[in-house]
Design an enzyme around this catalytic site. Structure first.
Site, PDB file in Angstrom:
ATOM      1  N   ARG A  79       0.789  -1.226   0.024  1.00 19.91           N
ATOM      2  CA  ARG A  79      -0.034  -0.138  -0.132  1.00 19.91           C
ATOM      3  C   ARG A  79       0.672   1.421  -0.091  1.00 19.91           C
ATOM      4  O   ARG A  79       1.944   1.250   0.614  1.00 19.91           O
ATOM      5  CB  ARG A  79      -0.931  -0.010   1.180  1.00 19.91           C
ATOM      6  CG  ARG A  79      -2.130  -1.140   1.120  1.00 19.91           C
ATOM      7  CD  ARG A  79      -2.839  -1.169   2.611  1.00 19.91           C
ATOM      8  NE  ARG A  79      -3.727  -1.856   2.211  1.00 19.91           N
ATOM      9  CZ  ARG A  79      -3.846  -3.300   2.288  1.00 19.91           C
ATOM     10  NH1 ARG A  79      -2.764  -4.037   2.871  1.00 19.91           N
ATOM     11  NH2 ARG A  79      -4.983  -4.068   2.335  1.00 19.91           N
ATOM     12  N   HIS A 104      -0.937  -2.281  -4.488  1.00 13.02           N
ATOM     13  CA  HIS A 104      -0.008  -3.493  -5.684  1.00 13.02           C
ATOM     14  C   HIS A 104       0.096  -2.756  -6.889  1.00 13.02           C
ATOM     15  O   HIS A 104      -0.199  -3.230  -8.234  1.00 13.02           O
ATOM     16  CB  HIS A 104      -1.028  -4.938  -5.698  1.00 13.02           C
ATOM     17  CG  HIS A 104      -0.651  -5.442  -4.401  1.00 13.02           C
ATOM     18  ND1 HIS A 104       0.193  -5.509  -3.739  1.00 13.02           N
ATOM     19  CD2 HIS A 104      -1.573  -6.609  -3.765  1.00 13.02           C
ATOM     20  CE1 HIS A 104       0.204  -6.198  -2.549  1.00 13.02           C
ATOM     21  NE2 HIS A 104      -0.825  -6.981  -2.810  1.00 13.02           N
ATOM     22  N   HIS A 178       3.888 -12.543  -5.540  1.00 13.65           N
ATOM     23  CA  HIS A 178       2.546 -12.633  -4.516  1.00 13.65           C
ATOM     24  C   HIS A 178       2.253 -14.232  -4.583  1.00 13.65           C
ATOM     25  O   HIS A 178       1.028 -14.403  -5.044  1.00 13.65           O
ATOM     26  CB  HIS A 178       1.842 -11.823  -5.078  1.00 13.65           C
ATOM     27  CG  HIS A 178       0.746 -11.372  -3.781  1.00 13.65           C
ATOM     28  ND1 HIS A 178      -0.138 -12.237  -3.302  1.00 13.65           N
ATOM     29  CD2 HIS A 178       0.517 -10.205  -3.288  1.00 13.65           C
ATOM     30  CE1 HIS A 178      -0.948 -11.774  -2.438  1.00 13.65           C
ATOM     31  NE2 HIS A 178      -0.403 -10.446  -2.193  1.00 13.65           N
ATOM     32  N   ASP A 251      -1.707  -9.340   7.963  1.00 13.96           N
ATOM     33  CA  ASP A 251      -1.510  -8.781   6.913  1.00 13.96           C
ATOM     34  C   ASP A 251      -0.562  -7.669   7.426  1.00 13.96           C
ATOM     35  O   ASP A 251      -0.658  -6.248   7.270  1.00 13.96           O
ATOM     36  CB  ASP A 251      -2.776  -7.985   6.347  1.00 13.96           C
ATOM     37  CG  ASP A 251      -2.676  -7.434   5.150  1.00 13.96           C
ATOM     38  OD1 ASP A 251      -1.554  -7.776   4.245  1.00 13.96           O
ATOM     39  OD2 ASP A 251      -3.603  -6.897   4.430  1.00 13.96           O
ATOM     40  N   GLU A 314       5.723 -12.474   1.472  1.00 18.01           N
ATOM     41  CA  GLU A 314       6.218 -11.528   0.300  1.00 18.01           C
ATOM     42  C   GLU A 314       7.368 -10.899   0.864  1.00 18.01           C
ATOM     43  O   GLU A 314       7.331  -9.960   1.674  1.00 18.01           O
ATOM     44  CB  GLU A 314       5.035 -10.750   0.199  1.00 18.01           C
ATOM     45  CG  GLU A 314       3.726 -11.274  -0.332  1.00 18.01           C
ATOM     46  CD  GLU A 314       2.724 -10.373   0.065  1.00 18.01           C
ATOM     47  OE1 GLU A 314       2.648  -9.196  -0.472  1.00 18.01           O
ATOM     48  OE2 GLU A 314       1.566 -10.701   0.396  1.00 18.01           O
TER      49      GLU A 314
END
Length: 349
Positions: A79, A104, A178, A251, A314
């Site tokens: 982000r 992304h 990803h 996340d 990631e």
């Protein structure tokens, strides 16, 4: 061994799929659409082969769906707050596709593009190199960027990925793979909670209500984010913790200890015996437990995806770095070359 198959979609669009195999039959497949890692087939402790990454049955589905299943993300992954940033005194307005933020790379990121692929030979084995030109102003980002990613599959079941980029104007760069992992090979029946995770990181980046990093790096000790020693993922997912409630799971980005190519994470599935070890030269690793998945997303063999059925690990720059003065610099300037390496090693125990 490398083979390439060209698929012609109903609308006439052509797509190339490369398959890389070693003598034991383990291997990966890579699609030029989004430079996508479509499959990773490796043995369990009894030498049974399964696909341990999420993907679709049909090539068409990679064009119809934007679920980031194995795709390369850019120009700036994760982000960027307010879908903007200031660089050298100039504010750049980006494509916003996550509320008021850019996620992304924006609405038409690198995962939506067709990359140009070719077979390469390296000291570690043969592989595929995919290249993409991103024009000046792409999704609001300045500079023409020439980006590439290479996938090399070795005889000892290692996937070596190298990213490179150059630019004509200063621009932020954060490229990543990803891929979603479920080492059981049966994500429709086995959720990710029973996997054991180790993270070589003693700090993580907390987020605000809109999943933007607050700018802090917080010690993980005595928190649900402490995976310095091997723990079941569901021990964290089930914790009564505001940060986990905000995201609906994990996340978050962890700051990887050390520098250079060094261990970042290890994922272990006790039932199959499969182990995935990740080493990287990147400063962070985002752990995302597929919190948004639901049964509307079809996967392989008629199965559907569901919440917490897999985990993305990631390796990357810190999220929102261009707007966070305390984070590592992510600006690529003309005359310099961005390079990053991440290695995925598959073993059993």
């Amino acid at each position: 061994m490398i083979s390439c198959v060209e698929h012609v979609l109903p609308d006439g669009v052509r797509a190339k799929l490369w398959v890389l195999r070693n003598p034991d039959g383990a291997g990966v497949s890579v699609l030029d659409r989004g430079a996508t890692l479509c499959s990773v087939i490796v043995p369990d402790r009894h030498q049974r082969m399964d696909d341990v990454t999420l993907g679709f049955d049909r090539v068409d589905d990679y064009f119809a769906s934007r679920e980031f299943l194995g795709s390369v993300i850019g120009r700036y992954a994760n982000r960027l707050s307010g879908a903007s940033f200031v660089l050298d005194g100039e504010r750049h307005i980006l494509s916003s596709n996550d509320g008021r933020h850019a996620l992304h790379g924006g609405a038409d990121g690198f995962d939506c593009r067709t990359w140009h692929g070719s077979v390469i030979a390296t000291s570690e084995g043969e592989g595929v190199r995919l290249e993409l030109t991103s024009p000046d102003g792409d999704q609001g980002f300045p500079g023409e960027v020439l980006a590439s990613v290479s996938f090399v599959w070795t005889e000892d079941n290692r996937l070596v990925t190298d990213f490179e980029a150059t630019t004509s104007r200063p621009t932020p760069i954060n490229l990543l793979l990803h891929a979603y992992w479920n080492l059981s090979g049966q994500p429709s029946r086995c959720a990710i909670g029973d996997h054991l995770l180790t993270l070589h990181a003693n700090r993580f980046l907390p987020i605000d209500a809109e999943k933007i990093p607050t700018g802090e790096l917080v010690p993980v000790l005595d928190t649900p984010f402490d995976f310095q020693s091997e723990r079941r993922i569901d021990e964290g997912l089930e914790a009564d913790e505001l940060q986990i409630a905000i995201a609906g799971g994990f996340d978050h980005c962890w700051a990887v200890d050390g520098s250079g190519v060094r261990p970042a994470a290890r994922l272990y599935h006790p039932q199959s015996g499969r182990v995935l070890s990740i080493a990287t030269d990147q400063p962070g690793i985002q752990v995302y437990t597929a919190n948004h998945f639901d049964s509307r997303i079809a996967k392989r063999e008629g199965s559907t995806l569901y919440r917490h059925c897999a985990v993305a690990l990631e390796t990357q720059q810190f999220p929102d770095s261009p707007n966070q003065p305390s984070f590592p610099d992510t600006i690529l300037r003309p005359g310099r070359r961005f390079h990053s390496r991440t290695e995925y090693s598959f073993t059993t125990r």
